[in-house]
Design a protein around this motif. Structure first.
Motif, PDB file in Angstrom:
ATOM      1  N   GLU A 174       7.126  -3.087  -5.247  1.00  0.00           N
ATOM      2  CA  GLU A 174       7.060  -2.152  -4.127  1.00  0.00           C
ATOM      3  C   GLU A 174       5.630  -1.660  -3.885  1.00  0.00           C
ATOM      4  O   GLU A 174       5.140  -1.669  -2.747  1.00  0.00           O
ATOM      5  N   ILE A 175       4.947  -1.244  -4.953  1.00  0.00           N
ATOM      6  CA  ILE A 175       3.610  -0.679  -4.746  1.00  0.00           C
ATOM      7  C   ILE A 175       2.579  -1.759  -4.451  1.00  0.00           C
ATOM      8  O   ILE A 175       1.626  -1.512  -3.698  1.00  0.00           O
ATOM      9  N   THR A 176       2.760  -2.963  -4.998  1.00  0.00           N
ATOM     10  CA  THR A 176       1.795  -4.023  -4.691  1.00  0.00           C
ATOM     11  C   THR A 176       1.982  -4.532  -3.270  1.00  0.00           C
ATOM     12  O   THR A 176       0.993  -4.839  -2.583  1.00  0.00           O
ATOM     13  N   ASN A 177       3.211  -4.616  -2.799  1.00  0.00           N
ATOM     14  CA  ASN A 177       3.447  -5.004  -1.410  1.00  0.00           C
ATOM     15  C   ASN A 177       2.817  -4.002  -0.448  1.00  0.00           C
ATOM     16  O   ASN A 177       2.213  -4.386   0.566  1.00  0.00           O
ATOM     17  N   ALA A 178       2.958  -2.714  -0.774  1.00  0.00           N
ATOM     18  CA  ALA A 178       2.358  -1.678   0.076  1.00  0.00           C
ATOM     19  C   ALA A 178       0.842  -1.769   0.044  1.00  0.00           C
ATOM     20  O   ALA A 178       0.177  -1.616   1.081  1.00  0.00           O
ATOM     21  N   PHE A 179       0.281  -2.020  -1.143  1.00  0.00           N
ATOM     22  CA  PHE A 179      -1.171  -2.153  -1.255  1.00  0.00           C
ATOM     23  C   PHE A 179      -1.679  -3.335  -0.431  1.00  0.00           C
ATOM     24  O   PHE A 179      -2.658  -3.206   0.316  1.00  0.00           O
ATOM     25  N   ILE A 180      -1.038  -4.491  -0.561  1.00  0.00           N
ATOM     26  CA  ILE A 180      -1.466  -5.678   0.174  1.00  0.00           C
ATOM     27  C   ILE A 180      -1.379  -5.433   1.679  1.00  0.00           C
ATOM     28  O   ILE A 180      -2.278  -5.822   2.449  1.00  0.00           O
ATOM     29  N   ALA A 181      -0.324  -4.774   2.124  1.00  0.00           N
ATOM     30  CA  ALA A 181      -0.172  -4.474   3.547  1.00  0.00           C
ATOM     31  C   ALA A 181      -1.287  -3.550   4.031  1.00  0.00           C
ATOM     32  O   ALA A 181      -1.865  -3.761   5.109  1.00  0.00           O
ATOM     33  N   ASP A 182      -1.592  -2.509   3.249  1.00  0.00           N
ATOM     34  CA  ASP A 182      -2.673  -1.590   3.619  1.00  0.00           C
ATOM     35  C   ASP A 182      -4.013  -2.321   3.674  1.00  0.00           C
ATOM     36  O   ASP A 182      -4.809  -2.127   4.602  1.00  0.00           O
ATOM     37  N   ALA A 183      -4.282  -3.162   2.658  1.00  0.00           N
ATOM     38  CA  ALA A 183      -5.543  -3.895   2.615  1.00  0.00           C
ATOM     39  C   ALA A 183      -5.660  -4.846   3.801  1.00  0.00           C
ATOM     40  O   ALA A 183      -6.752  -5.006   4.374  1.00  0.00           O
ATOM     41  N   ALA A 184      -4.560  -5.466   4.173  1.00  0.00           N
ATOM     42  CA  ALA A 184      -4.583  -6.379   5.319  1.00  0.00           C
ATOM     43  C   ALA A 184      -4.903  -5.629   6.608  1.00  0.00           C
ATOM     44  O   ALA A 184      -5.649  -6.130   7.465  1.00  0.00           O
ATOM     45  N   GLU A 185      -4.356  -4.440   6.758  1.00  0.00           N
ATOM     46  CA  GLU A 185      -4.664  -3.630   7.940  1.00  0.00           C
ATOM     47  C   GLU A 185      -6.140  -3.250   7.975  1.00  0.00           C
ATOM     48  O   GLU A 185      -6.780  -3.285   9.034  1.00  0.00           O
ATOM     49  N   ILE A 186      -6.688  -2.883   6.833  1.00  0.00           N
ATOM     50  CA  ILE A 186      -8.097  -2.491   6.768  1.00  0.00           C
ATOM     51  C   ILE A 186      -9.002  -3.680   7.092  1.00  0.00           C
ATOM     52  O   ILE A 186      -9.957  -3.554   7.871  1.00  0.00           O
ATOM     53  N   THR A 187      -8.711  -4.841   6.528  1.00  0.00           N
ATOM     54  CA  THR A 187      -9.558  -6.010   6.783  1.00  0.00           C
ATOM     55  C   THR A 187      -9.461  -6.472   8.235  1.00  0.00           C
ATOM     56  O   THR A 187     -10.413  -7.058   8.765  1.00  0.00           O
ATOM     57  N   ALA A 188      -8.338  -6.199   8.878  1.00  0.00           N
ATOM     58  CA  ALA A 188      -8.164  -6.614  10.277  1.00  0.00           C
ATOM     59  C   ALA A 188      -8.950  -5.729  11.244  1.00  0.00           C
ATOM     60  O   ALA A 188      -9.102  -6.089  12.424  1.00  0.00           O
ATOM     61  N   GLU A 189      -9.460  -4.613  10.757  1.00  0.00           N
ATOM     62  CA  GLU A 189     -10.199  -3.698  11.636  1.00  0.00           C
ATOM     63  C   GLU A 189     -11.545  -4.269  12.078  1.00  0.00           C
ATOM     64  O   GLU A 189     -12.078  -3.879  13.117  1.00  0.00           O
ATOM     65  N   GLY A 190     -12.112  -5.171  11.286  1.00  0.00           N
ATOM     66  CA  GLY A 190     -13.415  -5.731  11.621  1.00  0.00           C
ATOM     67  C   GLY A 190     -14.087  -6.281  10.389  1.00  0.00           C
ATOM     68  O   GLY A 190     -13.493  -6.331   9.306  1.00  0.00           O
TER      69      GLY A 190
END
Length: 210
Positions: free
Chosen positions: A25-41
């Motif tokens: 659960e926490i690793t899936n949330a972390f990966i999702a958050d990191a993907a959103e951050i990297t998609a910003e630019g």
């Protein structure tokens, strides 16, 4: 006596199942958050620090990264690297479990990377390259800072940042490593020999376990 052993084994099994569920659960949330951050630019220090902060949060759950699920390597092997989670974009999370005496020479990553300590300490030295790279196989580094990486802190590096690692003391360490691409795909990392003033393509190193 046998009933007590069965009870303890069942309790241990249920505990491991709970840890596995929470870890996912926490690793899936972390990966999702990191993907959103990297998609910003394009990745920069500010974005990478946000990822580092989130990685520290999951590293703080030390009970999820223990010996039962992620056994330490032999004294001879020095390092076990476990695959934890990834994302279609290439973002990949690992757990490194390393024995004292493990030494990794100065190297870059060619992608951004974060390391957060779960258990135990490692000494990192951060370098900058001061030559112009015009002579193949030659390089000159200058020490920029030293980081004592232990529970409660983390290290974030952009693609061209260079660091070395030494595990000393007497304890096995467990640290989470997060990369912008899978380690197995990073075949152009550069390893540096400071004394000789040389550099070469770095081996992948330990084989990842799943």
């Amino acid at each position: 006596m046998r009933c007590g052993l069965i009870f303890r084994n069942e309790t241990k099994r249920l505990t491991r199942m709970t840890y596995e569920s929470e870890r996912q659960e926490i690793t899936n949330a972390f990966i999702a958050d990191a993907a959103e951050i990297t998609a910003e630019g394009p990745m920069d220090r500010a974005r990478l620090d946000r990822i580092k902060s989130r990685l520290m949060d999951i590293a703080a759950r030390a009970e999820l990264w223990g010996e039962d699920d992620f056994p330490a390597p032999s004294v001879e092997e020095k390092q076990n690297r476990f695959f934890i989670a990834d994302h279609p974009s290439g973002l990949t999370l690992y757990l490194n479990v390393m024995q004292p005496g493990k030494v990794i020479p100065p190297h870059n990553h060619t992608v951004f990377a974060c390391i957060a300590a779960v258990e135990g300490a490692e000494k990192n030295k951060i370098y900058e390259r001061v030559d112009d790279g015009s002579v193949p196989g030659r390089a000159e580094l200058k020490l920029r800072e030293e980081v004592d990486l232990r529970p409660g802190n983390a290290l974030a590096m952009l693609a061209d940042d260079i660091h070395s690692v030494v595990i000393d003391g007497a304890d096995v360490i467990r640290h989470l490593h997060f990369y912008g691409q899978p380690l197995e795909s990073l075949d152009r990392r550069i390893s540096y020999d400071i004394e000789a003033g040389t550099c070469k393509v770095m081996d992948i190193g330990a084989k990842t376990r799943k």
